[in-house]
Design a protein around this motif. Structure first.
Motif, PDB file in Angstrom:
ATOM      1  N   ILE A   1       0.833  -1.190   0.000  1.00  0.00           N
ATOM      2  CA  ILE A   1       0.000   0.000   0.000  1.00  0.00           C
ATOM      3  C   ILE A   1       0.878   1.254   0.000  1.00  0.00           C
ATOM      4  O   ILE A   1       1.823   1.370   0.781  1.00  0.00           O
ATOM      5  CB  ILE A   1      -0.980   0.030   1.190  1.00  0.00           C
ATOM      6  N   ASP A   2       0.558   2.155  -0.916  1.00  0.00           N
ATOM      7  CA  ASP A   2       1.200   3.466  -0.960  1.00  0.00           C
ATOM      8  C   ASP A   2       0.223   4.443  -0.298  1.00  0.00           C
ATOM      9  O   ASP A   2      -0.825   4.760  -0.861  1.00  0.00           O
ATOM     10  CB  ASP A   2       1.474   3.856  -2.415  1.00  0.00           C
ATOM     11  N   ARG A   3       0.564   4.891   0.877  1.00  0.00           N
ATOM     12  CA  ARG A   3      -0.379   5.711   1.631  1.00  0.00           C
ATOM     13  C   ARG A   3      -0.677   7.049   0.960  1.00  0.00           C
ATOM     14  O   ARG A   3      -1.766   7.608   1.128  1.00  0.00           O
ATOM     15  CB  ARG A   3       0.132   5.912   3.062  1.00  0.00           C
ATOM     16  N   SER A   4       0.277   7.553   0.185  1.00  0.00           N
ATOM     17  CA  SER A   4       0.009   8.814  -0.512  1.00  0.00           C
ATOM     18  C   SER A   4      -0.994   8.619  -1.643  1.00  0.00           C
ATOM     19  O   SER A   4      -1.758   9.535  -1.978  1.00  0.00           O
ATOM     20  CB  SER A   4       1.313   9.395  -1.070  1.00  0.00           C
ATOM     21  N   ALA A   5      -1.022   7.423  -2.228  1.00  0.00           N
ATOM     22  CA  ALA A   5      -1.964   7.122  -3.308  1.00  0.00           C
ATOM     23  C   ALA A   5      -3.241   6.491  -2.778  1.00  0.00           C
ATOM     24  O   ALA A   5      -4.265   6.472  -3.468  1.00  0.00           O
ATOM     25  CB  ALA A   5      -1.311   6.195  -4.328  1.00  0.00           C
ATOM     26  N   GLY A   6      -3.168   5.929  -1.590  1.00  0.00           N
ATOM     27  CA  GLY A   6      -4.337   5.273  -1.009  1.00  0.00           C
ATOM     28  C   GLY A   6      -4.672   3.947  -1.646  1.00  0.00           C
ATOM     29  O   GLY A   6      -5.811   3.478  -1.555  1.00  0.00           O
TER      30      GLY A   6
ATOM     31  N   ALA B   1      -9.156  -0.627   0.219  1.00  0.00           N
ATOM     32  CA  ALA B   1     -10.033  -1.655   0.773  1.00  0.00           C
ATOM     33  C   ALA B   1     -10.897  -2.284  -0.316  1.00  0.00           C
ATOM     34  O   ALA B   1     -11.045  -3.519  -0.371  1.00  0.00           O
ATOM     35  CB  ALA B   1     -10.916  -1.047   1.861  1.00  0.00           C
ATOM     36  N   ALA B   2     -11.453  -1.462  -1.196  1.00  0.00           N
ATOM     37  CA  ALA B   2     -12.274  -1.992  -2.284  1.00  0.00           C
ATOM     38  C   ALA B   2     -11.441  -2.838  -3.236  1.00  0.00           C
ATOM     39  O   ALA B   2     -11.900  -3.877  -3.734  1.00  0.00           O
ATOM     40  CB  ALA B   2     -12.940  -0.847  -3.039  1.00  0.00           C
ATOM     41  N   HIS B   3     -10.210  -2.417  -3.474  1.00  0.00           N
ATOM     42  CA  HIS B   3      -9.302  -3.154  -4.357  1.00  0.00           C
ATOM     43  C   HIS B   3      -8.993  -4.535  -3.774  1.00  0.00           C
ATOM     44  O   HIS B   3      -9.048  -5.552  -4.477  1.00  0.00           O
ATOM     45  CB  HIS B   3      -8.019  -2.349  -4.544  1.00  0.00           C
ATOM     46  N   MET B   4      -8.689  -4.590  -2.480  1.00  0.00           N
ATOM     47  CA  MET B   4      -8.357  -5.856  -1.842  1.00  0.00           C
ATOM     48  C   MET B   4      -9.551  -6.814  -1.869  1.00  0.00           C
ATOM     49  O   MET B   4      -9.383  -8.024  -2.089  1.00  0.00           O
ATOM     50  CB  MET B   4      -7.902  -5.616  -0.406  1.00  0.00           C
ATOM     51  N   ARG B   5     -10.739  -6.300  -1.668  1.00  0.00           N
ATOM     52  CA  ARG B   5     -11.929  -7.158  -1.731  1.00  0.00           C
ATOM     53  C   ARG B   5     -12.145  -7.691  -3.142  1.00  0.00           C
ATOM     54  O   ARG B   5     -12.523  -8.860  -3.321  1.00  0.00           O
ATOM     55  CB  ARG B   5     -13.152  -6.373  -1.268  1.00  0.00           C
ATOM     56  N   ALA B   6     -11.913  -6.854  -4.145  1.00  0.00           N
ATOM     57  CA  ALA B   6     -12.081  -7.294  -5.533  1.00  0.00           C
ATOM     58  C   ALA B   6     -11.067  -8.388  -5.874  1.00  0.00           C
ATOM     59  O   ALA B   6     -11.401  -9.370  -6.553  1.00  0.00           O
ATOM     60  CB  ALA B   6     -11.934  -6.108  -6.476  1.00  0.00           C
ATOM     61  N   LEU B   7      -9.829  -8.237  -5.401  1.00  0.00           N
ATOM     62  CA  LEU B   7      -8.813  -9.267  -5.633  1.00  0.00           C
ATOM     63  C   LEU B   7      -9.205 -10.569  -4.955  1.00  0.00           C
ATOM     64  O   LEU B   7      -9.014 -11.655  -5.507  1.00  0.00           O
ATOM     65  CB  LEU B   7      -7.456  -8.788  -5.112  1.00  0.00           C
ATOM     66  N   TRP B   8      -9.756 -10.483  -3.756  1.00  0.00           N
ATOM     67  CA  TRP B   8     -10.190 -11.666  -3.011  1.00  0.00           C
ATOM     68  C   TRP B   8     -11.326 -12.390  -3.736  1.00  0.00           C
ATOM     69  O   TRP B   8     -11.319 -13.627  -3.832  1.00  0.00           O
ATOM     70  CB  TRP B   8     -10.628 -11.237  -1.607  1.00  0.00           C
ATOM     71  N   ARG B   9     -12.275 -11.656  -4.266  1.00  0.00           N
ATOM     72  CA  ARG B   9     -13.427 -12.284  -4.912  1.00  0.00           C
ATOM     73  C   ARG B   9     -13.023 -13.108  -6.128  1.00  0.00           C
ATOM     74  O   ARG B   9     -13.686 -14.094  -6.462  1.00  0.00           O
ATOM     75  CB  ARG B   9     -14.455 -11.219  -5.313  1.00  0.00           C
ATOM     76  N   ARG B  10     -11.943 -12.730  -6.808  1.00  0.00           N
ATOM     77  CA  ARG B  10     -11.533 -13.419  -8.033  1.00  0.00           C
ATOM     78  C   ARG B  10     -10.514 -14.537  -7.788  1.00  0.00           C
ATOM     79  O   ARG B  10      -9.991 -15.112  -8.743  1.00  0.00           O
ATOM     80  CB  ARG B  10     -10.907 -12.419  -9.016  1.00  0.00           C
ATOM     81  N   ARG B  11     -10.236 -14.882  -6.534  1.00  0.00           N
ATOM     82  CA  ARG B  11      -9.089 -15.738  -6.248  1.00  0.00           C
ATOM     83  C   ARG B  11      -9.181 -17.098  -6.925  1.00  0.00           C
ATOM     84  O   ARG B  11      -8.200 -17.555  -7.524  1.00  0.00           O
ATOM     85  CB  ARG B  11      -8.910 -15.882  -4.735  1.00  0.00           C
ATOM     86  N   PHE B  12     -10.327 -17.770  -6.863  1.00  0.00           N
ATOM     87  CA  PHE B  12     -10.425 -19.095  -7.462  1.00  0.00           C
ATOM     88  C   PHE B  12     -10.493 -19.014  -8.986  1.00  0.00           C
ATOM     89  O   PHE B  12      -9.885 -19.837  -9.686  1.00  0.00           O
ATOM     90  CB  PHE B  12     -11.653 -19.825  -6.910  1.00  0.00           C
TER      91      PHE B  12
ATOM     92  N   ILE C   1      -8.193  -7.533   6.157  1.00  0.00           N
ATOM     93  CA  ILE C   1      -7.250  -6.440   5.877  1.00  0.00           C
ATOM     94  C   ILE C   1      -8.002  -5.229   5.345  1.00  0.00           C
ATOM     95  O   ILE C   1      -7.744  -4.087   5.746  1.00  0.00           O
ATOM     96  CB  ILE C   1      -6.190  -6.909   4.872  1.00  0.00           C
ATOM     97  N   ALA C   2      -8.942  -5.467   4.442  1.00  0.00           N
ATOM     98  CA  ALA C   2      -9.724  -4.371   3.862  1.00  0.00           C
ATOM     99  C   ALA C   2     -10.524  -3.650   4.936  1.00  0.00           C
ATOM    100  O   ALA C   2     -10.601  -2.408   4.939  1.00  0.00           O
ATOM    101  CB  ALA C   2     -10.648  -4.919   2.786  1.00  0.00           C
ATOM    102  N   ALA C   3     -11.116  -4.412   5.846  1.00  0.00           N
ATOM    103  CA  ALA C   3     -11.925  -3.795   6.897  1.00  0.00           C
ATOM    104  C   ALA C   3     -11.073  -2.901   7.793  1.00  0.00           C
ATOM    105  O   ALA C   3     -11.509  -1.812   8.188  1.00  0.00           O
ATOM    106  CB  ALA C   3     -12.607  -4.877   7.722  1.00  0.00           C
ATOM    107  N   HIS C   4      -9.858  -3.347   8.096  1.00  0.00           N
ATOM    108  CA  HIS C   4      -8.976  -2.541   8.944  1.00  0.00           C
ATOM    109  C   HIS C   4      -8.569  -1.235   8.251  1.00  0.00           C
ATOM    110  O   HIS C   4      -8.389  -0.213   8.921  1.00  0.00           O
ATOM    111  CB  HIS C   4      -7.720  -3.341   9.303  1.00  0.00           C
ATOM    112  N   GLY C   5      -8.396  -1.286   6.926  1.00  0.00           N
ATOM    113  CA  GLY C   5      -7.905  -0.112   6.215  1.00  0.00           C
ATOM    114  C   GLY C   5      -8.963   0.796   5.634  1.00  0.00           C
ATOM    115  O   GLY C   5      -8.647   1.864   5.097  1.00  0.00           O
ATOM    116  N   GLU C   6     -10.228   0.380   5.717  1.00  0.00           N
ATOM    117  CA  GLU C   6     -11.274   1.095   4.990  1.00  0.00           C
ATOM    118  C   GLU C   6     -11.455   2.535   5.444  1.00  0.00           C
ATOM    119  O   GLU C   6     -11.725   3.421   4.628  1.00  0.00           O
ATOM    120  CB  GLU C   6     -12.597   0.344   5.127  1.00  0.00           C
ATOM    121  N   GLY C   7     -11.305   2.805   6.722  1.00  0.00           N
ATOM    122  CA  GLY C   7     -11.510   4.162   7.215  1.00  0.00           C
ATOM    123  C   GLY C   7     -10.586   5.172   6.587  1.00  0.00           C
ATOM    124  O   GLY C   7     -11.027   6.251   6.163  1.00  0.00           O
TER     125      GLY C   7
END
Length: 242
Positions: free
Chosen positions: A35-40, A132-143, A120-126
């Protein structure tokens, strides 16, 4: 995860990789994105040209290089640089698959690790909602992602990323998750014969060490039997069970 890696600036990466290649056991691992915090959001950890020079330095020293990669954009840079393996590879896109198959670059999906993405997404969402949305999208496509790679001829090997947030001893769980994407036989091969051959480890040749497990059932029919071995032998010696 302080202390888990040698944290260096881009200008120091090549020399650090060279030293690690000389001191290690034949492998160097790069953290290609984070994660690049400046880019979010996820972003490459090093410029592409530096990654290329670092991988070349490792190869010059006789070592292979693997890389942590979550996002989409880093995979192109890693393939351009001649990477030997990609871990997680959650950002795999259809454009990557022919190159990976042609270059013989395998992936180690670490599905037990990817299972933590929603947390991880839930912790970073705030602070970082895009991340957070990116991490969830990556998770959904895992299989789907692993199945597409397998169908394209990309080699897949089993690993858990144990030693930091993931505890050791979860490989049977990883194999069971892989089986959901590629079938039981391919998942088993990813953890034993295929992986051992790729790593240059002994197999079933005359004089090879007897590394084996005794199971109650055929794991091709019941992959969960791997979590309940009757006996474990390492180099012909019983180290668990009877």
């Amino acid at each position: 995860m302080r202390g888990a890696a040698l944290e260096v600036e881009p200008e120091d990466l090549v020399e650090t990789v060279r030293k690690e290649a000389r001191a290690g056991d034949g492998w160097v691992k790069l953290v290609a994105d984070w994660i690049d915090r400046s880019a979010g959001d996820l972003a490459p950890a090093f410029p592409a040209a530096v990654v290329r020079d670092a991988i070349k330095a490792a190869h010059d020293e006789g070592a292979r290089v693997t890389a942590h990669s979550f996002g989409e954009s880093t995979i192109d840079d890693l393939l351009d640089a001649g990477i030997d393996c990609i871990e997680h590879a959650t950002g795999l896109q259809p454009r990557h698959l022919p190159r990976m198959a042609e270059q013989g670059v395998p992936i180690v999906p670490t599905l037990v690790n990817i299972a933590t993405f929603p947390e991880i997404a839930a912790h970073g969402e705030g602070k970082f909602p895009v991340y957070a949305a990116h991490m969830r999208a990556l998770w959904r496509r895992r299989f789907e992602r692993i199945a597409e790679a397998h169908a394209a001829g990309v080699r897949i090997y089993a690993g858990t990323d144990a030693g930091t947030v993931i505890g050791h001893g979860r490989l049977p769980e990883e194999i069971a998750l892989l089986a959901e994407a590629v079938g039981a036989e391919a998942a088993l091969d990813a953890a034993c014969w295929g992986a051992r051959s790729w790593l240059g480890a002994a197999g079933l040749g005359e004089g090879d060490p007897a590394d084996l497990i005794l199971l109650d059932a055929d794991p091709r029919q019941d992959v969960t039997t791997l979590s309940r071995p009757r006996c474990v032998l390492r180099a012909g010696r019983v180290i668990a069970g009877e």
